[in-house]
Write a protein that holds these residues in place. Structure first.
Motif, PDB file in Angstrom:
ATOM      1  N   ILE A  25       0.840  -1.199   0.000  1.00 26.53           N
ATOM      2  CA  ILE A  25       0.000   0.000   0.000  1.00 26.53           C
ATOM      3  C   ILE A  25       0.872   1.246   0.000  1.00 26.53           C
ATOM      4  O   ILE A  25       0.610   2.200  -0.742  1.00 26.53           O
ATOM      5  N   GLN A  26       1.929   1.241   0.801  1.00 25.54           N
ATOM      6  CA  GLN A  26       2.820   2.396   0.870  1.00 25.54           C
ATOM      7  C   GLN A  26       3.543   2.607  -0.464  1.00 25.54           C
ATOM      8  O   GLN A  26       3.689   3.739  -0.915  1.00 25.54           O
ATOM      9  N   ALA A  27       3.970   1.541  -1.106  1.00 28.74           N
ATOM     10  CA  ALA A  27       4.637   1.662  -2.405  1.00 28.74           C
ATOM     11  C   ALA A  27       3.660   2.211  -3.445  1.00 28.74           C
ATOM     12  O   ALA A  27       4.021   3.070  -4.253  1.00 28.74           O
ATOM     13  N   ARG A  28       2.422   1.744  -3.418  1.00 30.04           N
ATOM     14  CA  ARG A  28       1.415   2.243  -4.358  1.00 30.04           C
ATOM     15  C   ARG A  28       1.117   3.714  -4.076  1.00 30.04           C
ATOM     16  O   ARG A  28       0.979   4.524  -4.990  1.00 30.04           O
ATOM     17  N   ARG A  29       1.043   4.065  -2.797  1.00 24.80           N
ATOM     18  CA  ARG A  29       0.820   5.464  -2.424  1.00 24.80           C
ATOM     19  C   ARG A  29       1.935   6.346  -2.974  1.00 24.80           C
ATOM     20  O   ARG A  29       1.686   7.406  -3.543  1.00 24.80           O
ATOM     21  N   ASN A  30       3.166   5.905  -2.816  1.00 22.26           N
ATOM     22  CA  ASN A  30       4.299   6.686  -3.302  1.00 22.26           C
ATOM     23  C   ASN A  30       4.279   6.818  -4.817  1.00 22.26           C
ATOM     24  O   ASN A  30       4.613   7.865  -5.363  1.00 22.26           O
ATOM     25  N   GLN A  95      -3.332  10.445  -1.330  1.00 21.71           N
ATOM     26  CA  GLN A  95      -2.883   9.301  -2.125  1.00 21.71           C
ATOM     27  C   GLN A  95      -2.881   8.027  -1.295  1.00 21.71           C
ATOM     28  O   GLN A  95      -3.101   6.936  -1.829  1.00 21.71           O
ATOM     29  N   ALA A  96      -2.647   8.144   0.010  1.00 23.28           N
ATOM     30  CA  ALA A  96      -2.682   6.963   0.888  1.00 23.28           C
ATOM     31  C   ALA A  96      -4.089   6.385   0.926  1.00 23.28           C
ATOM     32  O   ALA A  96      -4.269   5.156   0.867  1.00 23.28           O
ATOM     33  N   VAL A  97      -5.086   7.243   0.998  1.00 20.81           N
ATOM     34  CA  VAL A  97      -6.485   6.785   1.009  1.00 20.81           C
ATOM     35  C   VAL A  97      -6.809   6.091  -0.313  1.00 20.81           C
ATOM     36  O   VAL A  97      -7.399   5.009  -0.332  1.00 20.81           O
ATOM     37  N   PHE A 103      -6.159  -1.106  -3.232  1.00 25.73           N
ATOM     38  CA  PHE A 103      -5.677  -2.405  -2.771  1.00 25.73           C
ATOM     39  C   PHE A 103      -6.839  -3.259  -2.263  1.00 25.73           C
ATOM     40  O   PHE A 103      -6.926  -4.450  -2.568  1.00 25.73           O
ATOM     41  N   ILE A 104      -7.750  -2.657  -1.534  1.00 26.57           N
ATOM     42  CA  ILE A 104      -8.903  -3.398  -1.004  1.00 26.57           C
ATOM     43  C   ILE A 104      -9.802  -3.874  -2.147  1.00 26.57           C
ATOM     44  O   ILE A 104     -10.283  -5.012  -2.136  1.00 26.57           O
TER      45      ILE A 104
END
Length: 107
Positions: A25-30, A95-97, A103-104
């Protein structure tokens, strides 16, 4: 004793799974954050892809989000975009949201 061992293994597996999901999730957010910044800077699609990957890589420099925030503030300021650290932090949260939602939904 086997029940305890099984339970311990199950918790370890669950922890490892949760850590892996958080990393993804963090990699996708970035990546999404890099794409957002690239759009603001007016980069081409090829440059956007490269820049998004660079933002993901920047997160490995140190623990936390400070390395990513520093990179974006520096790059965007150099490109003539008026942005400050709170502005980047707000975009990071947005972007985190989105990354979590993506991902969900993919599950």
């Amino acid at each position: 004793m086997t029940t305890f061992d099984d339970r311990e293994r199950a918790f370890e597996n669950m922890f490892a799974h949760d850590q892996e999901m958080q990393f993804r999730i963090q990699a996708r957010r970035n990546r999404l954050l890099g794409e957002w910044a690239a759009a603001k800077m007016g980069l081409t699609p090829e440059e956007t892809d490269s820049y998004a990957k660079a933002v993901v890589q920047a997160d490995f420099e140190e623990a936390g989000d400070e390395d990513v925030i520093r990179k974006l503030v520096g790059d965007m300021t150099s490109a003539g975009i008026e942005i400050d650290e709170p502005g980047v932090r707000a975009a990071l949260e947005e972007q985190a949201v989105i990354a979590r939602r993506m991902f969900i939904e993919a599950q």
